[in-house]
Design a protein around this motif. Structure first.
Motif, PDB file in Angstrom:
ATOM      1  N   TRP D  29       4.206  92.653  24.985  1.00  0.00           N
ATOM      2  CA  TRP D  29       4.321  91.577  25.932  1.00  0.00           C
ATOM      3  C   TRP D  29       5.746  91.652  26.226  1.00  0.00           C
ATOM      4  O   TRP D  29       6.808  91.833  25.246  1.00  0.00           O
ATOM      5  CB  TRP D  29       3.848  90.392  25.211  1.00  0.00           C
ATOM      6  CG  TRP D  29       4.171  89.157  25.987  1.00  0.00           C
ATOM      7  CD1 TRP D  29       3.316  88.480  27.068  1.00  0.00           C
ATOM      8  CD2 TRP D  29       5.407  88.393  25.892  1.00  0.00           C
ATOM      9  NE1 TRP D  29       4.034  87.374  27.652  1.00  0.00           N
ATOM     10  CE2 TRP D  29       5.223  87.240  26.620  1.00  0.00           C
ATOM     11  CE3 TRP D  29       6.539  88.243  25.260  1.00  0.00           C
ATOM     12  CZ2 TRP D  29       6.156  86.277  27.033  1.00  0.00           C
ATOM     13  CZ3 TRP D  29       7.488  87.439  25.346  1.00  0.00           C
ATOM     14  CH2 TRP D  29       7.388  86.294  26.375  1.00  0.00           C
ATOM     15  N   ASN D  30       6.283  91.174  27.318  1.00  0.00           N
ATOM     16  CA  ASN D  30       7.523  90.761  27.516  1.00  0.00           C
ATOM     17  C   ASN D  30       7.672  89.565  28.740  1.00  0.00           C
ATOM     18  O   ASN D  30       6.449  89.395  29.406  1.00  0.00           O
ATOM     19  CB  ASN D  30       8.160  91.992  28.431  1.00  0.00           C
ATOM     20  CG  ASN D  30       9.669  91.980  28.084  1.00  0.00           C
ATOM     21  OD1 ASN D  30      10.313  91.789  27.382  1.00  0.00           O
ATOM     22  ND2 ASN D  30      10.384  91.867  29.784  1.00  0.00           N
ATOM     23  N   PRO D  33       6.561  90.704  32.846  1.00  0.00           N
ATOM     24  CA  PRO D  33       5.521  91.721  32.587  1.00  0.00           C
ATOM     25  C   PRO D  33       5.826  93.196  32.955  1.00  0.00           C
ATOM     26  O   PRO D  33       5.665  94.266  32.466  1.00  0.00           O
ATOM     27  CB  PRO D  33       4.116  91.249  33.079  1.00  0.00           C
ATOM     28  CG  PRO D  33       4.487  89.563  33.223  1.00  0.00           C
ATOM     29  CD  PRO D  33       5.872  89.751  33.613  1.00  0.00           C
ATOM     30  N   GLY D  36       6.690  96.288  31.010  1.00  0.00           N
ATOM     31  CA  GLY D  36       5.713  97.198  30.153  1.00  0.00           C
ATOM     32  C   GLY D  36       5.013  98.309  30.812  1.00  0.00           C
ATOM     33  O   GLY D  36       4.568  99.096  30.152  1.00  0.00           O
ATOM     34  N   GLU D  37       5.077  98.206  32.124  1.00  0.00           N
ATOM     35  CA  GLU D  37       4.362  99.071  32.954  1.00  0.00           C
ATOM     36  C   GLU D  37       4.554 100.759  32.527  1.00  0.00           C
ATOM     37  O   GLU D  37       3.687 101.307  32.461  1.00  0.00           O
ATOM     38  CB  GLU D  37       4.641  98.944  34.459  1.00  0.00           C
ATOM     39  CG  GLU D  37       3.254  97.808  34.843  1.00  0.00           C
ATOM     40  CD  GLU D  37       3.996  97.097  35.964  1.00  0.00           C
ATOM     41  OE1 GLU D  37       4.516  98.011  37.004  1.00  0.00           O
ATOM     42  OE2 GLU D  37       3.579  96.008  36.148  1.00  0.00           O
ATOM     43  N   VAL D  46      -0.801  95.885  28.272  1.00  0.00           N
ATOM     44  CA  VAL D  46      -0.035  94.841  28.561  1.00  0.00           C
ATOM     45  C   VAL D  46      -0.655  93.473  28.475  1.00  0.00           C
ATOM     46  O   VAL D  46      -1.879  93.130  29.093  1.00  0.00           O
ATOM     47  CB  VAL D  46       0.671  94.875  30.084  1.00  0.00           C
ATOM     48  CG1 VAL D  46       1.694  93.609  30.285  1.00  0.00           C
ATOM     49  CG2 VAL D  46       1.526  96.210  30.250  1.00  0.00           C
TER      50      VAL D  46
END
Lengths: 296, 296, 296, 296
Positions: D29-30, D33, D36-37, D46
């Motif tokens: 998680w960020n 988002p 995270g890809e 994700v």
């Protein structure tokens, strides 16, 4: 009395005037002789060297800007020491190093001459209006001989003892106290300004609360007497408050190195178990670190 | 007026007394209720919680030792905020953080209550003899409403503006000035003592030259007005003198960290080309480092 | 070569040995002559004065404890300068003041003698095992003439330029770096210990992370090249982290004056708008305060 | 193992990669988002909240920039604590305050969850190349369970004990050591530059003498073991040398506040009678001021 005066700068000139107006006969010398001319109509005699200013004088004063100038006029070729009679006294009012004052003491003693260190507190305006405060040290006989002259310079005189350089220690300490106060004022104004307070407002408060209050006097007494208990305001609370200052200054982005220094001193005091002493017990912490014996 | 008073410590107790003796009706609360008893014969009513002290009061004062106590009595369960009527005012005299003062401002505003920060300068004795100096900030309406009460506490009142926490900034700055002065006195006494001067002698000189003189006031004004030129005493000379202090203190084996700090400030000022400004231009150096705009 | 060596203390003795074992002929002098005896079996000749050690030597070394000893053996009666031939060289390896090194340069030049300042990095053990690092400065001809001797003392030699005292600046800077590191280690160990961490554990971590890593080297390079952007770790974050240190140390009651100083530097940097530069941009802040020109 | 990873900044992203490449299943998680890809092709999933990253995980890592972010993802709504299973462990690698780390310990314990503080030494490049050094603390069971994961992140792991926040103390101390070294390098480069030495030259010397030498390691050991006698280099000499630095820097007009601080420490040590201890005995002076018991 027959006097000499060497060094007619912003301070020396009005001091020489005070001696002239007290009725003494004064031979004056300055690197640029023109500085002495205004004194001629008051009866001064402009001479060609420090030695000549000292020749025949009972007491010769010197007032120079720094160590190298003070040393040159005293010990150099054509210096005071070469002209001064045995038994006559050199009064040095320059703000010079403790080490040089000791060398001057020794040099004049070797030449059977007297030496009194007599630096002064006050600005040129104070010298002009005879409001200087004089701090003198030297052998009792020498100081007593010069007493009327020293009293003619200002509003007060403190005599410290037989070791001349003690007067320089005290003068330097006084200038250190002022410089410290300047730094703390500088930090306080930067902090309040950056927090949104008009300098004028903070100044008014400072004048009301600090400037004419006996706060500093009372604390100086506590430190002089090493009386830190019972606490009027505990070191623990001092630590808290200076911590709050630093926290708020952090937010306002104001570096306050003096506040940091004081905080670290208090933190050390608390860590070592002195948190319940009065916050003036900084006096004890600093003294201990200097290797001074503990308060009785 | 109908008042509340929360916190009857060394400062709170005499402050509550002052309000009682000015003829107000005061409900008092303290963690240990016995502290309130001496006030009962003056007409005070001892209550069981801060909320109860606030209930029905036009103005409720609080005077606590630190942030956590001040926050608890104001915002905790049974805190002032839960008892105070809409439109009534909480006057906080505690020495607390700027951040907490801002939180109290917001909390009371959300509850449609007023909030005035009004810390005081002075010790318990000054509180007892109504000699405190009060610094207040808050919305104009709130401060004006409390003005007679604030004036009843001491000898003077400075009102700072609409942002309550400004009063805390000023109070903390005041305590910082005192703590700095203590450190500088501590170092000066250690230095003079270790150089062989009786503390009593240095104290006498301090009293004569510094304690009642307008020195600090004049310098505070220079810094407030950012007027550093023409120099009365140049930064270059300040650097020289503090350097002489450190040299002599080195010989006497006295660490003087504050003197070192001030010396480094002056050295930086001189290195950056400001050596001919007055030595009070520490004000400019500190302000610049804080990112404040340059003096006009 | 024909050499002299003056000063056989903990450092001087093994240095003289290194020169003897490199095959040179060495006349040695020490205040207490007995110190020279162990060298006699290696071929050294013990002489009665610094002047005599210099007499007939192509190069004479001196290694003394402080300025006054170094000045006495060089310029005093029976000093090196009185015995040294024209064109011969005095190599001073003592850690002395920049000012004295300049005076020695001038004095030897007036006597048509050469002077090389060549202080060394390393402890007695390193001197014993020829692991010293030598920093030398002086006129090109003088340094080149001494090069094989300087290389015989240790594992490396840095030559700095024609002004001898530059080598003293560098030596003093090196000792300053070590002393600073000692203070920071002292504070870090006090902080971790008081927080409950075994010194042994922190030491292990220090050895793993710091002692053999290129961290300091990389940062030294950034400061040398004034390359502070893009930030690897922003000054803003440095301020945050040192702030967290001080906060935790406050709780643990550990005064950390060096941490306070660094925090104030970062706070000033952020306040002046440099928060996004790398935290090594302390290099820029310090340089600016010294009046150095800004990084290109 | 089934893992979660919260916070994919410059450090978090490569750390999550290391865990993925070690064969674990990771939900990431960020806040933004998209970060995270790049991990999806390595098998990462994700997710939409920290709570979801924690759901079903045996261990969830978090790596955030500061206290407020770290607290929000752990304890906020949709925070890790709300998603983590009983008995599962939160590993916090953020550089956060000791106080927050203690609060996280307590919060997770109340929720029957484990908590390990595991901050890391190293820059993003080191994270990328698995060269971080990890410092971990927490209950033995929790740390052992996470050990393979922590070892997968870097080149080494130090385990400190059962109190998680100890790891934060150590991480902060490490950053303090670096910041101090930066300040001392900054002052040394300013001093040498202003004295006329090319930064490149001083850098070369630094690399030769300091960067790869065991100097700091040896001194760290002396302080860790409180072994200050016999002196390799006496405090008295350290005082002399730092004094010479300040004297030369005074002439070159370079303020060196860290040098001043260290000088004052040494001067205090000498004044208190410790002049013959090794100069690393700053360790003893600082410890004493922190109220630590004297060295055995």
């Amino acid at each position: 009395m027959k006097l000499g005066f060497v060094g007619l700068g912003n301070m020396g000139l009005p001091m020489a005037k005070s001696l002239l107006s007290a009725g003494h006969e004064v031979a004056v010398w300055n690197r640029t002789p023109a500085r002495g001319e205004p004194l001629v109509k008051q009866g001064a005699r402009v001479v060609a060297s420090p030695a000549e200013a000292a020749k025949g004088a009972e007491v010769v004063f010197s007032m120079l800007a720094d160590d190298s100038a003070a040393e040159a006029v005293a010990l150099g070729p054509q210096g005071i020491i070469t002209g001064l009679s045995k038994g006559a006294v050199h009064v040095s009012s320059s703000t010079i190093s403790v080490a040089l004052s000791q060398r001057l003491t020794d040099a004049h003693a070797s030449a059977d001459q007297g030496y009194v260190a007599a630096p002064v507190f006050g600005r040129p305006e104070a010298a002009e209006s005879k409001q200087l405060w004089v701090v003198a040290a030297g052998t009792k006989a020498d100081v007593e001989r010069c007493r009327p002259l020293l009293e003619a310079l200002g509003r007060g005189l403190t005599v410290l003892g037989e070791q001349a350089s003690m007067a320089n220690v005290v003068k330097l300490s006084g200038n250190f106290l002022i410089a410290s106060m300047l730094e703390s004022l500088a930090e306080a104004f930067a902090f309040t300004r950056k927090s949104g307070i008009e300098p004028k407002q903070f100044l008014e408060l400072f004048q009301a609360v600090f400037a004419r209050s006996p706060i500093f006097e009372r604390y100086a007494q506590a430190i002089a007497e090493e009386k830190y208990s019972p606490a009027g305001f505990a070191m623990r609370l001092g630590l808290k408050d200076v911590g709050l200052v630093l926290e708020a200054a952090r937010t306002a982005e104001v570096p306050m190195p003096l506040a940091s220094l004081v905080r670290d001193q208090y933190l050390g005091g608390v860590a070592q178990g002195h948190g319940d002493l009065d916050w003036s017990a900084l006096g004890a912490l600093v003294a201990e670190r200097a290797g001074l014996p503990k308060a009785r």
